[in-house]
Design an enzyme around this catalytic site. Structure first.
Site, PDB file in Angstrom:
ATOM      1  N   GLU A   1      20.064 -15.860 -14.962  1.00  0.00           N
ATOM      2  CA  GLU A   1      19.105 -14.950 -15.604  1.00  0.00           C
ATOM      3  C   GLU A   1      19.580 -13.497 -15.624  1.00  0.00           C
ATOM      4  O   GLU A   1      19.178 -12.744 -16.509  1.00  0.00           O
ATOM      5  CB  GLU A   1      17.702 -15.084 -15.004  1.00  0.00           C
ATOM      6  CG  GLU A   1      17.520 -14.544 -13.624  1.00  0.00           C
ATOM      7  CD  GLU A   1      16.075 -14.713 -13.113  1.00  0.00           C
ATOM      8  OE1 GLU A   1      15.136 -14.522 -13.874  1.00  0.00           O
ATOM      9  OE2 GLU A   1      15.935 -15.025 -11.906  1.00  0.00           O
TER      10      GLU A   1
ATOM     11  N   ASN B   1      -1.160   1.598   6.236  1.00  0.00           N
ATOM     12  CA  ASN B   1      -0.349   0.539   5.608  1.00  0.00           C
ATOM     13  C   ASN B   1       0.074  -0.413   6.704  1.00  0.00           C
ATOM     14  O   ASN B   1       0.388   0.025   7.809  1.00  0.00           O
ATOM     15  CB  ASN B   1       0.944   1.102   5.010  1.00  0.00           C
ATOM     16  CG  ASN B   1       0.693   1.925   3.791  1.00  0.00           C
ATOM     17  OD1 ASN B   1      -0.426   1.991   3.304  1.00  0.00           O
ATOM     18  ND2 ASN B   1       1.744   2.559   3.299  1.00  0.00           N
ATOM     19  N   GLY B   2       0.187  -1.698   6.363  1.00  0.00           N
ATOM     20  CA  GLY B   2       0.632  -2.681   7.351  1.00  0.00           C
ATOM     21  C   GLY B   2      -0.523  -3.603   7.728  1.00  0.00           C
ATOM     22  O   GLY B   2      -1.537  -3.662   7.025  1.00  0.00           O
TER      23      GLY B   2
ATOM     24  N   ARG C   1       4.523   0.681  -6.378  1.00  0.00           N
ATOM     25  CA  ARG C   1       4.463  -0.267  -5.261  1.00  0.00           C
ATOM     26  C   ARG C   1       3.385  -1.328  -5.463  1.00  0.00           C
ATOM     27  O   ARG C   1       3.349  -2.314  -4.742  1.00  0.00           O
ATOM     28  CB  ARG C   1       4.143   0.495  -3.957  1.00  0.00           C
ATOM     29  CG  ARG C   1       5.192   1.491  -3.568  1.00  0.00           C
ATOM     30  CD  ARG C   1       4.634   2.475  -2.557  1.00  0.00           C
ATOM     31  NE  ARG C   1       4.469   1.884  -1.247  1.00  0.00           N
ATOM     32  CZ  ARG C   1       5.386   1.901  -0.303  1.00  0.00           C
ATOM     33  NH1 ARG C   1       6.549   2.470  -0.532  1.00  0.00           N
ATOM     34  NH2 ARG C   1       5.165   1.349   0.867  1.00  0.00           N
TER      35      ARG C   1
ATOM     36  N   LYS D   1      19.205 -17.575 -10.378  1.00  0.00           N
ATOM     37  CA  LYS D   1      19.417 -16.134 -10.158  1.00  0.00           C
ATOM     38  C   LYS D   1      20.620 -15.679 -10.963  1.00  0.00           C
ATOM     39  O   LYS D   1      20.578 -14.658 -11.629  1.00  0.00           O
ATOM     40  CB  LYS D   1      19.678 -15.807  -8.681  1.00  0.00           C
ATOM     41  CG  LYS D   1      18.532 -15.748  -7.722  1.00  0.00           C
ATOM     42  CD  LYS D   1      17.543 -14.651  -7.925  1.00  0.00           C
ATOM     43  CE  LYS D   1      16.520 -14.997  -8.958  1.00  0.00           C
ATOM     44  NZ  LYS D   1      15.367 -15.782  -8.603  1.00  0.00           N
TER      45      LYS D   1
ATOM     46  N   HIS E   1      28.438 -38.585 -10.253  1.00  0.00           N
ATOM     47  CA  HIS E   1      27.806 -39.423 -11.275  1.00  0.00           C
ATOM     48  C   HIS E   1      27.865 -38.761 -12.648  1.00  0.00           C
ATOM     49  O   HIS E   1      27.036 -39.036 -13.518  1.00  0.00           O
ATOM     50  CB  HIS E   1      26.362 -39.741 -10.868  1.00  0.00           C
ATOM     51  CG  HIS E   1      26.288 -40.504  -9.579  1.00  0.00           C
ATOM     52  ND1 HIS E   1      26.632 -41.833  -9.474  1.00  0.00           N
ATOM     53  CD2 HIS E   1      25.969 -40.111  -8.319  1.00  0.00           C
ATOM     54  CE1 HIS E   1      26.498 -42.230  -8.212  1.00  0.00           C
ATOM     55  NE2 HIS E   1      26.117 -41.192  -7.492  1.00  0.00           N
TER      56      HIS E   1
ATOM     57  N   TRP F   1      -3.147  -2.437  -1.507  1.00  0.00           N
ATOM     58  CA  TRP F   1      -2.765  -3.751  -2.044  1.00  0.00           C
ATOM     59  C   TRP F   1      -3.432  -4.741  -1.103  1.00  0.00           C
ATOM     60  O   TRP F   1      -3.041  -4.862   0.059  1.00  0.00           O
ATOM     61  CB  TRP F   1      -1.236  -3.846  -2.011  1.00  0.00           C
ATOM     62  CG  TRP F   1      -0.636  -5.173  -2.318  1.00  0.00           C
ATOM     63  CD1 TRP F   1      -0.447  -6.218  -1.463  1.00  0.00           C
ATOM     64  CD2 TRP F   1      -0.089  -5.601  -3.566  1.00  0.00           C
ATOM     65  NE1 TRP F   1       0.167  -7.255  -2.117  1.00  0.00           N
ATOM     66  CE2 TRP F   1       0.401  -6.915  -3.394  1.00  0.00           C
ATOM     67  CE3 TRP F   1       0.025  -4.996  -4.826  1.00  0.00           C
ATOM     68  CZ2 TRP F   1       0.999  -7.637  -4.424  1.00  0.00           C
ATOM     69  CZ3 TRP F   1       0.626  -5.723  -5.836  1.00  0.00           C
ATOM     70  CH2 TRP F   1       1.113  -7.013  -5.646  1.00  0.00           C
TER      71      TRP F   1
ATOM     72  N   LYS G   1       8.681 -10.198 -16.775  1.00  0.00           N
ATOM     73  CA  LYS G   1       8.342 -10.421 -15.368  1.00  0.00           C
ATOM     74  C   LYS G   1       7.197 -11.419 -15.245  1.00  0.00           C
ATOM     75  O   LYS G   1       7.193 -12.264 -14.368  1.00  0.00           O
ATOM     76  CB  LYS G   1       7.962  -9.075 -14.729  1.00  0.00           C
ATOM     77  CG  LYS G   1       7.638  -9.168 -13.240  1.00  0.00           C
ATOM     78  CD  LYS G   1       8.857  -9.518 -12.403  1.00  0.00           C
ATOM     79  CE  LYS G   1       8.535  -9.815 -10.966  1.00  0.00           C
ATOM     80  NZ  LYS G   1       9.579 -10.615 -10.307  1.00  0.00           N
TER      81      LYS G   1
ATOM     82  N   GLU H   1      17.968 -22.509  -7.141  1.00  0.00           N
ATOM     83  CA  GLU H   1      17.546 -21.105  -7.155  1.00  0.00           C
ATOM     84  C   GLU H   1      18.759 -20.174  -7.311  1.00  0.00           C
ATOM     85  O   GLU H   1      18.695 -19.188  -8.043  1.00  0.00           O
ATOM     86  CB  GLU H   1      16.752 -20.795  -5.868  1.00  0.00           C
ATOM     87  CG  GLU H   1      16.321 -19.346  -5.681  1.00  0.00           C
ATOM     88  CD  GLU H   1      15.441 -18.799  -6.789  1.00  0.00           C
ATOM     89  OE1 GLU H   1      15.017 -19.549  -7.673  1.00  0.00           O
ATOM     90  OE2 GLU H   1      15.226 -17.570  -6.777  1.00  0.00           O
TER      91      GLU H   1
ATOM     92  N   CYS I   1       0.837  -1.198   0.000  1.00  0.00           N
ATOM     93  CA  CYS I   1       0.000   0.000   0.000  1.00  0.00           C
ATOM     94  C   CYS I   1       0.879   1.259   0.000  1.00  0.00           C
ATOM     95  O   CYS I   1       2.057   1.205   0.349  1.00  0.00           O
ATOM     96  CB  CYS I   1      -0.862   0.029   1.250  1.00  0.00           C
ATOM     97  SG  CYS I   1      -1.777  -1.479   1.509  1.00  0.00           S
TER      98      CYS I   1
HETATM   99  O1  M6R Z   1       4.904 -15.284 -11.378  1.00  0.00           O
HETATM  100  P1  M6R Z   1       5.449 -16.673 -11.196  1.00  0.00           P
HETATM  101  O2  M6R Z   1       5.982 -16.931  -9.852  1.00  0.00           O
HETATM  102  O3  M6R Z   1       4.437 -17.728 -11.602  1.00  0.00           O
HETATM  103  O4  M6R Z   1       6.643 -16.762 -12.229  1.00  0.00           O
HETATM  104  C1  M6R Z   1       7.337 -17.945 -12.441  1.00  0.00           C
HETATM  105  C2  M6R Z   1       8.644 -17.696 -13.141  1.00  0.00           C
HETATM  106  O5  M6R Z   1       8.437 -17.112 -14.389  1.00  0.00           O
HETATM  107  C3  M6R Z   1       9.569 -16.788 -12.315  1.00  0.00           C
HETATM  108  O6  M6R Z   1       9.782 -17.291 -11.040  1.00  0.00           O
HETATM  109  C4  M6R Z   1      10.947 -16.642 -13.027  1.00  0.00           C
HETATM  110  O7  M6R Z   1      11.610 -17.865 -13.015  1.00  0.00           O
HETATM  111  C5  M6R Z   1      11.777 -15.539 -12.346  1.00  0.00           C
HETATM  112  N1  M6R Z   1      12.325 -14.652 -13.328  1.00  0.00           N
HETATM  113  C6  M6R Z   1      12.919 -16.073 -11.570  1.00  0.00           C
HETATM  114  O8  M6R Z   1      13.675 -15.071 -10.984  1.00  0.00           O
END
Ligand code: M6R
Length: 599
Positions: free
Chosen positions: A482, A99-100, A27, A479, A498, A75, A594, A475, A2
């Site tokens: 990408e 907010n909160g 936001r 990170k 293996h 939000w 995104k 993960e 928010c």
């Molecule tokens: O909005 P979502 O969590 O469903 O998105 C899934 C993936 O597209 C998302 O996590 C993507 O892998 C990110 N860019 C990772 O940082």
């Protein structure tokens, strides 16, 4: 998350509030509203959706004289994004924006309802305005009534309240959610939840500390903490809007990494009470007949799902399988009604996850979404949703969304264990420590910045871990690849011998996740095997590791999940610092979007 704005002065108030709210659009929000008092008359406008809807509703209104006003972008956390749930919330003669999350709103609401107060929204916020008016009945002094109100609230808040009982005054309070006061030489006073709405208006600003409350009118600003009056420290305001939106950070990703401590607190808020996990959004019988869990998601959300499968099996003792949504869709999966189908998504719009959810629903399975965006397609379709409360995530590389997903999933595993009658109180004690673990210490960030220069080349990165640290390794690798465009893989440490160990040489970088509280000796020997083959090792562990080429020491903890969250922070910062050194735009990496709404 928010957003809040407020104003005291002679300027046209509606325009200032609406322009201010536009500055807070980044936001994320799903409804907006403003309330103004001019000449003792109150005016309020609210609208669902974009701020232009609010503008349209208020188009014929303008202030002409001195007045006060408050505005809010909401939000949704408690209740759907509707006009009734939008702020400002009205009592009989006062309005509030907040907010909160007020953790004890249910008790307060009950007390007020018993006294005859009628609630028209589903929000926790509405409690504040009724409580203020109830206190005013007895105290007859608006500030005393406000002070008493604040003293009753538990949880996080930034609050602005206006009332006909004191029509030239804005009452404010801050605890856990940001709130800034600005002023200028024309005797105008401004409020906002971040700098951006104040740029070009306020000359100097004061960033309120937690526990500060007070009031402002055209003559003065009075602030208090622990009932003592305090002097607010004002600083000149930066003039760059984009810099202000990023809160002074270089990238949104960096800001979002730093926000994790706070947003994870919000994820927990009201859900871990008296040694119990509470999910208001789930009826008790929702899990009746459930014998196993299937989780479907993509990307980072898939990694959260995979991590949680260790927790569902270990803590809740429920067999759990996890699938990448795009694979699940076309494999003609066998689905049984005793399976709880969980989808995880930051955006709630990911096409593959959405389709997987529809398939499960059509097959008659109970479905549960773990999602960050209320009213998204996934939330609308799932039987039940737990919102992660991360606030809008702008960086394409998901960070705080992952942290909050992990927290929800861990709490859910505990909730299911609780239903089975297991004692989860010790785990809850641990869980409450996570926000502290997620505070980014300057020394840690500086160390990672320095180290990053050694990892800009090579023929690949292997992130390795065991048990729940394996999906965290996945993960970490995601990170890095990408945003840095370097090749990285996550691997179960025990699986290296293996095949992948054949790649080992000094140009192969191994990022080893070595928790003390889970299988330390096992991962240690896996890393030794790689070191013996000359791979360059960056070890992340609380235990010094002599053969590591580089070492990041995490804190000594007594639970592997605290180590998990600290290592999560480190792999995010490492990926970001490497990508920044390589000159990449970490918020908008090439070829990525995104929200992936196509298959
Ligand atoms: O909005 P979502 O969590 O469903 O998105 C899934 C993936 O597209 C998302 O996590 C993507 O892998 C990110 N860019 C990772 O940082």
């Amino acid at each position: 998350m928010c957003g809040i704005v407020g104003y005291i002065g002679k300027r046209e108030i509606k325009s200032f509030l609406i322009e201010g709210l536009k500055e807070l659009e980044y936001r994320g929000y799903d409804s907006a509203g403003i309330a103004i008092i001019e000449n003792e008359s109150m005016h309020v406008f609210k609208a669902v959706g974009k701020i232009k809807n609010l503008e349209e509703k208020a188009k014929d209104f303008k202030t002409k004289e001195f007045g006060i006003g408050i505005g809010h972008t909401r939000w949704a956390t408690h209740g759907k994004p509707t006009e009734l749930n939008a702020h400002p919330h009205l009592g009989e003669f006062s309005y509030v924006v907040h907010n909160g999350i007020i953790e004890n709103y249910k008790e307060l609401k009950k007390e007020l309802e018993n006294k005859g107060y009628k609630f028209i929204s589903q929000t926790d916020t509405e409690t504040i305005v009724h409580l203020f008016e109830e206190n005013f009945k007895h105290k007859k002094d608006p500030f005393k009534a406000f002070k008493d109100t604040i003293s009753k609230l538990k949880g996080a808040y930034a609050i602005l309240l206006i009332s006909k009982a004191s029509p030239n005054t804005i009452f404010f309070a801050k605890n856990g959610s940001p709130l800034i006061i600005g002023k200028n030489s024309k005797n105008e006073i401004f409020f906002a939840s971040s700098d951006a709405p104040l740029i070009g208006y306020a000359d100097e600003v004061s960033y309120l500390d937690d526990g500060v409350f007070g009031y402002a009118d055209k003559e003065k600003i009075k602030a208090f903490k622990d009932s003592q009056e305090i002097n607010l420290e004002f600083k000149p305001l930066t003039m760059e809007k984009e810099f202000a939106q990023k809160g002074g950070f270089r990238f949104f990703m960096e800001k979002e990494i730093y926000e994790q401590s706070r947003v994870v607190s919000e994820t927990i808020m009201g859900r871990a009470i008296d040694g119990k996990i509470v999910f208001e959004e789930l009826e008790k019988n929702f899990f009746e007949g459930i014998e196993n869990i299937k989780i479907c998601a993509c990307g980072t959300s898939y990694h959260a799902g995979l991590s949680s499968s260790y927790l569902f099996e270990r803590i809740s003792k429920i067999p759990t399988s996890v699938e990448i949504a795009s694979e699940f869709r076309y494999k003609k999966p066998l689905l049984n009604k005793n399976t709880l189908f969980i989808v995880i998504s930051q955006s709630g719009e990911t096409a593959d996850t959405l389709e997987a959810l529809k398939m499960a629903k059509n097959a008659g399975l109970k479905t549960l979404a773990i999602c960050n965006v209320d009213n998204s397609s996934i939330v609308r379709i799932a039987d039940k949703t737990i919102l992660t409360r991360a606030g809008i995530e702008k960086g394409v590389a998901s960070t705080k969304a992952f942290a909050t997903q992990m927290m929800v999933l861990w709490m859910l595993s505990l909730y299911l264990a609780q239903i089975k009658g297991f004692d989860i109180s010790k785990e809850i004690d641990v869980l409450l420590k996570v926000p502290k673990v997620l505070i980014v210490e300057n020394s840690l960030h500086e160390k990672i910045k320095r180290l990053s220069k050694r990892y800009l080349h090579g023929h690949g990165f292997f992130y390795i871990g065991r048990d729940i640290f394996y999906p965290l390794a996945l993960e970490g690798a995601l990170k890095l690849k990408e945003i840095s465009y370097l090749h990285a893989e996550g691997y179960p440490a025990g699986e290296m011998k293996h095949g992948p160990i054949a790649l080992a040489d000094p140009e192969l970088f191994t990022i080893a996740l070595m928790p003390k509280n889970l299988l330390y000796d096992k991962i240690k020997s896996n890393v030794e095997e790689l070191s013996a083959r000359d791979s360059t090792i960056l070890a992340i562990s609380p235990i010094e590791f002599e053969i590591a080429d580089d070492f990041i020491k995490i804190k000594e903890q007594n639970h592997y999940m605290l180590e998990y969250f600290e290592m999560m922070l480190i792999i995010q910062l490492l990926a970001m610092e490497i990508a920044i050194r390589l000159g990449n735009d970490v918020d908008m990496p090439r070829n990525l979007a995104k929200s992936v709404t196509v298959e």
